[in-house]
Design an enzyme around this catalytic site. Structure first.
Site, PDB file in Angstrom:
ATOM      1  N   GLY A   1     -23.682  10.120 -16.911  1.00 41.11           N
ATOM      2  CA  GLY A   1     -23.861  10.948 -15.715  1.00 41.11           C
ATOM      3  C   GLY A   1     -23.270  10.256 -14.500  1.00 41.11           C
ATOM      4  O   GLY A   1     -22.552   9.257 -14.614  1.00 41.11           O
TER       5      GLY A   1
ATOM      6  N   SER B   1      -7.148   1.811  -4.019  1.00 44.40           N
ATOM      7  CA  SER B   1      -5.923   2.315  -3.394  1.00 44.40           C
ATOM      8  C   SER B   1      -5.018   3.001  -4.398  1.00 44.40           C
ATOM      9  O   SER B   1      -4.210   3.841  -4.032  1.00 44.40           O
ATOM     10  CB  SER B   1      -5.122   1.157  -2.785  1.00 44.40           C
ATOM     11  OG  SER B   1      -5.764   0.652  -1.668  1.00 44.40           O
TER      12      SER B   1
ATOM     13  N   ASP C   1       1.224   4.041  -3.022  1.00 41.05           N
ATOM     14  CA  ASP C   1       0.748   5.412  -2.816  1.00 41.05           C
ATOM     15  C   ASP C   1       1.865   6.415  -3.072  1.00 41.05           C
ATOM     16  O   ASP C   1       1.657   7.439  -3.730  1.00 41.05           O
ATOM     17  CB  ASP C   1       0.255   5.598  -1.372  1.00 41.05           C
ATOM     18  CG  ASP C   1      -0.978   4.757  -1.062  1.00 41.05           C
ATOM     19  OD1 ASP C   1      -1.595   4.230  -2.011  1.00 41.05           O
ATOM     20  OD2 ASP C   1      -1.313   4.626   0.130  1.00 41.05           O
TER      21      ASP C   1
ATOM     22  N   GLU D   1       0.825  -1.209   0.000  1.00 36.79           N
ATOM     23  CA  GLU D   1       0.000   0.000   0.000  1.00 36.79           C
ATOM     24  C   GLU D   1       0.865   1.266   0.000  1.00 36.79           C
ATOM     25  O   GLU D   1       0.690   2.153  -0.831  1.00 36.79           O
ATOM     26  CB  GLU D   1      -0.914  -0.010   1.230  1.00 36.79           C
ATOM     27  CG  GLU D   1      -1.792   1.217   1.363  1.00 36.79           C
ATOM     28  CD  GLU D   1      -2.975   1.188   0.404  1.00 36.79           C
ATOM     29  OE1 GLU D   1      -3.794   0.248   0.498  1.00 36.79           O
ATOM     30  OE2 GLU D   1      -3.077   2.081  -0.443  1.00 36.79           O
TER      31      GLU D   1
ATOM     32  N   ASP E   1     -16.800  10.798 -18.490  1.00 29.69           N
ATOM     33  CA  ASP E   1     -17.915   9.999 -18.001  1.00 29.69           C
ATOM     34  C   ASP E   1     -17.655   8.518 -18.321  1.00 29.69           C
ATOM     35  O   ASP E   1     -17.322   8.181 -19.454  1.00 29.69           O
ATOM     36  CB  ASP E   1     -19.204  10.475 -18.685  1.00 29.69           C
ATOM     37  CG  ASP E   1     -20.444   9.943 -18.009  1.00 29.69           C
ATOM     38  OD1 ASP E   1     -20.314   9.241 -16.984  1.00 29.69           O
ATOM     39  OD2 ASP E   1     -21.545  10.226 -18.517  1.00 29.69           O
TER      40      ASP E   1
END
Ligand SMILES: *[C@@H]1O[C@H](CO)[C@@H](O)[C@H](O)[C@H]1NC(C)=O
Ligand SMILES: *[C@@H]1O[C@H](CO)[C@@H](O)[C@H](O)[C@H]1NC(C)=O
Ligand SMILES: *[C@@H]1O[C@H](CO)[C@@H](O)[C@H](O)[C@H]1NC(C)=O
Ligand SMILES: *[C@@H]1O[C@H](CO)[C@@H](O)[C@H](O)[C@H]1NC(C)=O
Ligand SMILES: *[C@@H]1O[C@H](CO)[C@@H](O)[C@H](O)[C@H]1NC(C)=O
Length: 654
Positions: free
Chosen positions: A631, A569, A324, A320, A612
Site C-alpha cells: 500500500g 531528480s 531532466d 540537473e 507497489d
C-alpha cells in the site's frame, strides 16, 4: 559542523538584543523563532538600501480551495475534468477592493507616495519599492544583512524575528515580503554543503565556484553522481547497473506514439545557473534517440533566465538540466515538444515565487503582461470586470510541470508556504499537473538537515525534517526507487538506497488532505515505525511522496562524457513524460488533461495500477527512516506507474 568566527558570534549577540517596540495600534503579523542554520546576522541593513516590498493580500474563497480542487479532480465527482479557466481562478481568489484600498491607504498615510504603489497582475500583490528605513517604519521591525557561514559575498536581507502591521491592515494581508523568509539560495561554493551536512558520498567531490549552484533555495536537491562511465550498456539485463531510456520503458510498460502533440504540453522547470548544454543533448540523442539530434526544448525565460552559462560548465551546472531534458525529451519522443521554464538570471537567481508570478500573470494578464497601474485596471468588484478568458494572458502554463528543486520546510514560515501552496492548487484547478521530486535525503531535509525537539533545523537532531514545496498537498511528490543489484527489471524495484534515499515524511505545516487520509491511516495503523514520540508528525498531516519512479544509475551525458546519476531528480521528469502521454491520449479523444492527479491515484482502482514497492527504506536523522510496505508508504508513495494500466483507467474517466 559550521564554525563561526568569534567576531560574528559576538556581533550576532549584540544585534539580537535590540528589539524594536511595535508602533501603537500595530499587532504582530508573522514571527519566526530562529534563522536557518548557517546564517548569521552580520550588520543592520543600510537604511537607503531599496527593497522590492510586496504585500500579499488576503484572497477570498481560499478556505474552499480543497473543495474546489476535489470537485474537478476526484474521479467520482460529476465535475471531474471540468477545469477552471484562468479567468475564473483569477476572479474567485481576487482580493477584494476593500483589501486593496486598506493596504494602499495605509501605505500612503505612512508617507509612501501613491504613484509608487502598484497592484500586481492577478491583483493579489501590492508592490512598492521602499528603502530599508521605510520598511522598518512600516513594519515596526529591523532589517539585517545575514551572511551564510564565513563567506562575505553570500548574503541575504531579512527582518529580525517578527514584523507588525496595523490591526485593521493585518486582517487584509496574508504575507509581506521580503521579511522573515530565507527563500534565497546561498551564493557560495557547493562545497559548503559538505561542511554543514555530514554527507560522505560522491557528492563530496563537488566543485567550488564563486556563484550559486542553482536556484532557488537554502539548499537544493541536486542529482548525485558517482562519476563517469566508460561504455554504455543499452541492454535490459543491465538495468541494475545502468538506467537508459529502454530500461524505463520496460519497467513502466511505457511505449507511446503521441497523437496530438500540438494540443499537448509539458514543461521542465530549471533555475539558473543550472542550464542544459545543447551538445550534450545531441550526444545523448545520438545514442538513444537519433531522430532527435538537433532537437531543443522550447525556452520560456522567466526573470532573465537564460541558457548555457559561459562561466560554469560541469556536472554541478549542467547535471540537473541535462538529466531532466535528456530523459523527458527522449521518453516523449521527437513528436512532442518539451518546454523549458528557465527562471532567474545568473547573479540574482530566482525562487519559486518568481515562477509562480510568471504563471500567475498568465491567470489574467492585462494587455500582454505589463504591471498595470492599478487604478486603471482594477476591475469593479461588483461585476463588470474581466470575465472571459479572452482578457487573460497568451502564455498558459503547460499541462505538466516537473521541478527538482526544494527547501527544508523549517527554513520558511507557514504563512509563506501556505500562500505558495495555494498557487499550486490554482494550477491544479486549471488542469495542470505539478510534479516535484521528493528530495534525496530520506526523512531528512535538503542537504541532510534534521530538526531538534523544537522543530528547528539541527544538523545532528533526530527529528525528521520534511521538505517544501513537495509537502504541499496540491503538488504530486515523486520519490525514488531502484532496480536491486543483480536483479532484473522483471523483479520488483525497491526504495532507492543507493547514493540517495527517497525523500519522504509528514509535514509540520499542512494537515492531511482528504484524498490521502485513508492511505496514511492504513500505513500508520499497520506499519508504525516505532520511533519515540516527536520523531515525526503523527497528528494527521500531509504525507509524501505520492508516487515514485526509478532514481538510480541513470546514464546522463554531461560535458561530453556519460555520468552515472542518482536522485529523485531523475524520477520526476520521467513521471512527467509518462503522464504527458496519458494527457495526449485523453486530448486526442476530446477529453481534458489529467490535471491534479492525487485524488485519483489514491483510489483503490488507481493504486492497483501502480507497482507497489514493498522493500527498502529511507534512512535519515540517525534512523532507518520509514519502510516501504504494501500500500501507500512515506518512502515510495503508492508505487511506480504502470503506463498501460493507468492509461486505461484515465481513458475511462470523463
Ligand atoms: C522597483 O524598481 C525596479 C528596478 O528599478 C523596477 O524594475 C520595478 O518596476 C520597480 N517596482 C515598482 C513596484 O515600482
Ligand atoms: C574546480 O574548478 C576549478 C576551475 O573553476 C578547477 O581549477 C578545479 O580543478 C576544479 N576542482 C575539482 C575538484 O574538480
Ligand atoms: C552481484 O553479483 C556479483 C557477481 O555474481 C557479486 O559479486 C555481487 O556480490 C552481487 N551483489 C549483490 C548485492 O548481491
Ligand atoms: C504537525 O502538523 C500539523 C499540521 O498537520 C501542525 O499544525 C502541527 O504544528 C505539527 N506539529 C509539530 C510538532 O510541528
Ligand atoms: C557543452 O558540452 C560540450 C561537450 O558536449 C563541451 O565541449 C562544451 O564546452 C560545453 N559547453 C559549455 C558552455 O559548458
Amino acid at each position: 559542523m559550521m564554525v563561526l568566527s568569534s567576531r560574528l558570534v559576538a556581533l550576532a549577540l549584540v544585534l539580537y538584543v535590540t528589539a524594536v517596540p511595535a508602533p501603537t495600534g500595530h499587532i504582530v503579523h508573522e514571527v519566526r523563532d530562529i534563522i536557518p542554520r548557517g546564517w548569521t546576522a552580520v550588520r543592520r541593513a543600510e537604511p537607503d538600501m531599496v527593497l522590492p516590498f510586496r504585500v500579499g493580500l488576503v484572497q477570498p474563497n481560499l478556505e474552499n480551495i480543497e473543495e474546489y480542487i476535489m470537485d474537478v479532480s476526484h474521479p467520482e465527482s460529476p465535475n471531474y475534468g471540468k477545469h477552471w479557466t484562468p479567468a475564473k481562478v483569477a476572479s474567485t481568489f481576487r482580493p477584494t477592493k476593500e483589501s486593496v484600498d486598506t493596504v494602499r491607504t495605509w501605505l500612503v498615510e505612512s508617507g509612501v507616495a501613491s504613484e509608487r504603489v502598484k497592484l500586481g497582475t492577478g491583483g493579489s500583490w501590492i508592490k512598492v519599492n521602499v528603502t530599508i528605513e521605510e520598511a522598518e517604519r512600516l513594519l515596526g521591525t529591523e532589517y539585517y544583512v545575514y551572511q551564510f557561514g564565513e563567506d562575505e559575498s553570500h548574503t541575504h536581507v531579512a527582518c529580525h524575528e517578527k514584523y507588525h502591521l496595523p490591526e485593521h491592515v493585518s486582517k487584509h494581508v496574508e504575507i509581506v515580503s521580503p521579511t522573515l523568509h530565507f527563500d534565497t539560495k546561498p551564493r557560495g561554493p557547493a562545497g559548503q554543503w559538505q561542511k554543514l551536512g555530514s554527507r560522505d558520498d560522491a557528492s563530496a567531490s563537488s566543485n567550488s565556484s564563486a556563484h550559486a549552484i542553482g536556484q532557488p533555495g537554502f539548499g537544493t536537491s541536486f542529482p548525485k553522481t558517482t562519476g563517469t562511465v566508460q561504455g554504455i550498456i543499452d541492454q535490459l539485463e543491465n538495468c541494475d547497473e545502468q538506467i537508459v531510456p529502454n530500461c524505463l520503458r520496460a519497467l513502466y510498460d511505457f511505449d507511446y506514439y503521441p497523437l496530438v502533440p500540438e494540443k499537448n504540453s509539458l514543461a521542465i522547470v530549471e533555475y539558473t545557473p543550472q542550464a542544459y548544454n545543447a551538445s550534450d543533448l545531441d550526444i545523448f540523442f545520438g545514442n538513444f534517440s537519433p531522430s532527435q539530434v538537433g532537437q531543443r526544448p522550447i525556452l520560456y525565460s522567466i526573470d532573465g533566465g537564460y541558457l548555457e552559462t559561459e562561466d560554469g560548465g560541469g556536472f554541478y551546472y549542467n547535471g540537473e538540466s541535462n538529466l531532466d531534458l535528456q530523459y523527458s525529451m527522449t521518453l516523449v519522443g521527437p513528436r512532442q515538444p518539451v518546454q523549458l521554464y528557465q527562471a532567474g538570471d545568473f547573479y540574482e537567481g530566482a525562487s519559486f515565487g518568481n515562477l509562480l508570478d510568471a504563471l500567475d500573470a498568465s491567470y489574467c494578464t492585462f494587455e500582454g503582461g505589463d504591471d498595470p497601474e492599478f487604478d486603471a485596471t482594477y476591475p469593479d468588484p461588483h461585476g463588470g470586470g474581466y470575465e472571459g478568458p479572452e482578457n487573460c494572458g497568451t502564455v498558459s502554463p503547460a499541462y505538466i510541470m516537473s521541478t527538482s528543486y526544494g527547501y527544508t520546510e523549517a527554513d520558511l514560515t507557514p504563512a509563506y508556504e501556505q500562500r505558495q501552496c495555494a498557487e499550486y492548487a490554482k494550477l491544479g484547478l486549471m488542469g495542470i499537473t505539478v510534479l516535484y521530486s521528493s528530495g534525496d535525503y530520506g526523512v531528512a531535509g535538503i542537504g541532510e538537515a534534521c530538526l531538534d525537539a523544537d522543530g528547528q533545523v539541527d544538523w545532528f537532531g533526530h527529528t525528521f525534517a520534511p521538505a517544501f514545496p513537495v509537502d504541499c498537498p496540491y503538488v504530486t511528490a515523486v520519490g525514488a526507487t531502484r532496480v536491486n543489484p543483480n536483479s532484473t527489471i522483471f523483479e520488483p524495484e525497491s526504495a532507492c538506497e543507493q547514493i540517495i534515499q527517497s525523500g519522504g515524511g509528514f509535514s509540520n505545516v499542512f494537515p492531511v488532505p482528504s484524498y490521502q487520509a485513508a492511505a496514511v491511516e492504513h500505513y500508520l495503523a499497520n506499519y508504525p515505525p516505532g520511533y519515540p514520540d516527536g520523531t515525526y508528525n503523527t497528528s494527521g498531516s500531509r504525507a509524501y511522496p505520492d508516487i515514485s519512479a526509478n532514481g538510480a544509475n541513470y546514464v546522463v551525458a554531461v560535458q561530453g562524457e556519460y555520468y552515472l546519476v542518482y536522485g529523485t531528480s531523475c524520477s520526476s521528469p520521467v513521471s512527467a513524460a509518462i503522464f504527458s502521454a496519458i494527457n495526449d491520449a485523453r486530448l486526442a479523444i476530446g477529453k481534458s488533461p489529467i490535471g491534479f492527479i492525487n485524488p485519483a491515484i489514491y483510489t483503490p482502482e488507481f493504486m492497483a495500477a501502480f507497482n507497489d514497492i514493498t522493500t527498502g527504506s529511507n534512512p535519515g536523522c540517525g534512523t532507518e527512516g520509514f519502510y516501504a510496505q504494501p500500500g501507500w508508504d512515506p518512502v515510495t508513495g503508492v508505487g511506480t506507474p504502470n503506463f498501460v494500466k493507468l492509461l486505461a483507467l484515465w481513458l475511462a474517466l470523463p
